[in-house]
Design a protein around this motif. Structure first.
Motif, PDB file in Angstrom:
ATOM      1  N   LEU A 141     -31.665   0.159 -15.559  1.00  0.00           N
ATOM      2  CA  LEU A 141     -32.418   0.366 -16.788  1.00  0.00           C
ATOM      3  C   LEU A 141     -31.678   1.206 -17.823  1.00  0.00           C
ATOM      4  O   LEU A 141     -31.848   0.996 -19.028  1.00  0.00           O
ATOM      5  N   VAL A 142     -30.879   2.158 -17.371  1.00  0.00           N
ATOM      6  CA  VAL A 142     -30.251   3.098 -18.301  1.00  0.00           C
ATOM      7  C   VAL A 142     -28.722   3.016 -18.261  1.00  0.00           C
ATOM      8  O   VAL A 142     -28.079   2.906 -19.299  1.00  0.00           O
ATOM      9  N   LEU A 144     -26.350   0.777 -17.289  1.00  0.00           N
ATOM     10  CA  LEU A 144     -25.673  -0.390 -17.856  1.00  0.00           C
ATOM     11  C   LEU A 144     -25.882  -0.476 -19.367  1.00  0.00           C
ATOM     12  O   LEU A 144     -24.970  -0.852 -20.111  1.00  0.00           O
ATOM     13  N   SER A 145     -27.080  -0.102 -19.818  1.00  0.00           N
ATOM     14  CA  SER A 145     -27.360  -0.112 -21.258  1.00  0.00           C
ATOM     15  C   SER A 145     -26.484   0.891 -21.993  1.00  0.00           C
ATOM     16  O   SER A 145     -25.950   0.604 -23.074  1.00  0.00           O
ATOM     17  N   TYR A 146     -26.310   2.071 -21.392  1.00  0.00           N
ATOM     18  CA  TYR A 146     -25.490   3.099 -22.034  1.00  0.00           C
ATOM     19  C   TYR A 146     -24.019   2.701 -22.073  1.00  0.00           C
ATOM     20  O   TYR A 146     -23.315   3.055 -23.013  1.00  0.00           O
ATOM     21  N   ASN A 148     -22.926  -0.301 -22.499  1.00  0.00           N
ATOM     22  CA  ASN A 148     -22.834  -1.199 -23.653  1.00  0.00           C
ATOM     23  C   ASN A 148     -22.889  -0.430 -24.964  1.00  0.00           C
ATOM     24  O   ASN A 148     -22.129  -0.705 -25.901  1.00  0.00           O
ATOM     25  N   LEU A 149     -23.795   0.552 -25.036  1.00  0.00           N
ATOM     26  CA  LEU A 149     -23.934   1.334 -26.271  1.00  0.00           C
ATOM     27  C   LEU A 149     -22.675   2.133 -26.575  1.00  0.00           C
ATOM     28  O   LEU A 149     -22.291   2.281 -27.737  1.00  0.00           O
ATOM     29  N   ILE A 176     -28.536  -3.142 -33.950  1.00  0.00           N
ATOM     30  CA  ILE A 176     -27.855  -2.251 -33.001  1.00  0.00           C
ATOM     31  C   ILE A 176     -27.048  -1.205 -33.752  1.00  0.00           C
ATOM     32  O   ILE A 176     -27.066  -0.021 -33.415  1.00  0.00           O
ATOM     33  N   TYR A 188     -30.060  10.487 -26.852  1.00  0.00           N
ATOM     34  CA  TYR A 188     -29.247   9.779 -25.868  1.00  0.00           C
ATOM     35  C   TYR A 188     -29.076  10.609 -24.601  1.00  0.00           C
ATOM     36  O   TYR A 188     -28.871  10.065 -23.525  1.00  0.00           O
TER      37      TYR A 188
END
Length: 278
Positions: A141-142, A144-146, A148-149, A176, A188
């Motif tokens: 949830l967090v 993998l998203s981070y 990418n970010l 984005i 963040y």
């Protein structure tokens, strides 16, 4: 007043890159999310003799019920007119999402202990299961998203975002970019801290379901479903009402504190029982 407004709302033309502080906060959160479960798993396995299988079953306990079953089911429901009407009611949506999360995850937890870990029903393996479950949830949830970010932020700042990412994402690319540039840096960091609390809660819920299977008492399973729902429901309602993130995280932190207290108390009882039996 005019000076304050100019300071709080900087000129958009001057703010074309992602704040380095934001990137640093993302890195810290990502480090927490990937490192904490690994460290806990190593501690439980090497120091307390927990089973690596229990960690793996914990991963499955989130992957199968949530990622493979619940999320696709919610996506299908989201396309149905009757559900769209019901979901327009904040209370219904919050309760439905919270309750289904509890039912799916706690059922997966019960199946894991009942069938996959039936020969390893020990307290240390209950904790190992919780680390696998909560750790994979945090990464999925967090974490993998981070990742990418962080990549998007670096590309925005070095000027490659428009040529590499934007053509593939279309309109979403500008959304984005705007989010990364305008979001306060501390938010963040909150993502990583919140996952620490969530993992603590998952450890507590794992112990509750462990007792349901070990003692063959279904009431503990239903208690876990109820507790899971009660952890999520206020957070979802507060978020939908636009309440400040600080209050939402405070609620999760309180739940995490109760979970840690319960785990420590249960561990002491297990030790006392082991001494008495010996």
């Amino acid at each position: 007043m005019e000076i304050v407004e100019n300071f709080s709302q900087p000129n958009k033309e001057e703010k074309k890159v992602v704040n380095p502080g934001s990137i640093f906060a993302m890195l810290v959160s990502a480090l927490i999310v990937f490192t904490l479960p690994t460290v806990l798993a190593v501690i439980f396995i090497r120091r307390y003799g927990a089973s690596l299988l229990a960690v793996g079953v914990g991963v499955l306990g989130f992957l199968v019920p949530q990622v493979m079953l619940r999320i696709p089911a919610l996506q299908w429901l989201g396309q149905q007119p009757f559900y769209q009407q019901w979901a327009a009611q904040p209370w219904f949506l919050a309760l439905f999402l919270s309750l289904t999360a509890g039912l799916f995850e706690e059922t997966g937890r019960w199946i894991g202990f009942r069938y996959l870990l039936k020969n390893r029903l020990q307290f240390k393996n209950a904790l190992a299961y919780g680390v696998g479950h909560g750790g994979f949830e945090a990464i999925f949830l967090v974490g993998l998203s981070y990742v990418n970010l962080i990549l998007f932020s670096v590309m925005i700042n070095n000027g490659t975002f428009d040529s590499v990412v934007a053509p593939q994402l279309g309109l979403a690319a500008e959304q984005i970019r705007t989010q990364l540039i305008s979001t306060s840096s501390y938010l963040y960091l909150v993502g990583g801290i919140e996952r620490v609390f969530a993992i603590a809660v998952q450890l507590g819920l794992s112990v509750v379901v462990f007792y349901a299977v070990k003692n063959r008492q279904a009431r503990y399973y239903w208690l876990a479903v109820l507790l899971h729902t009660l952890v999520n429901l206020p957070a979802v309602l507060l978020a939908s009402a636009g309440v400040a993130l600080l209050w939402i995280e405070l609620w999760v932190a309180v739940c995490a504190g109760v979970a840690v207290w319960f785990v420590i108390r249960s561990q002491r009882q297990e030790q006392q029982q082991a001494v008495s039996a010996g």
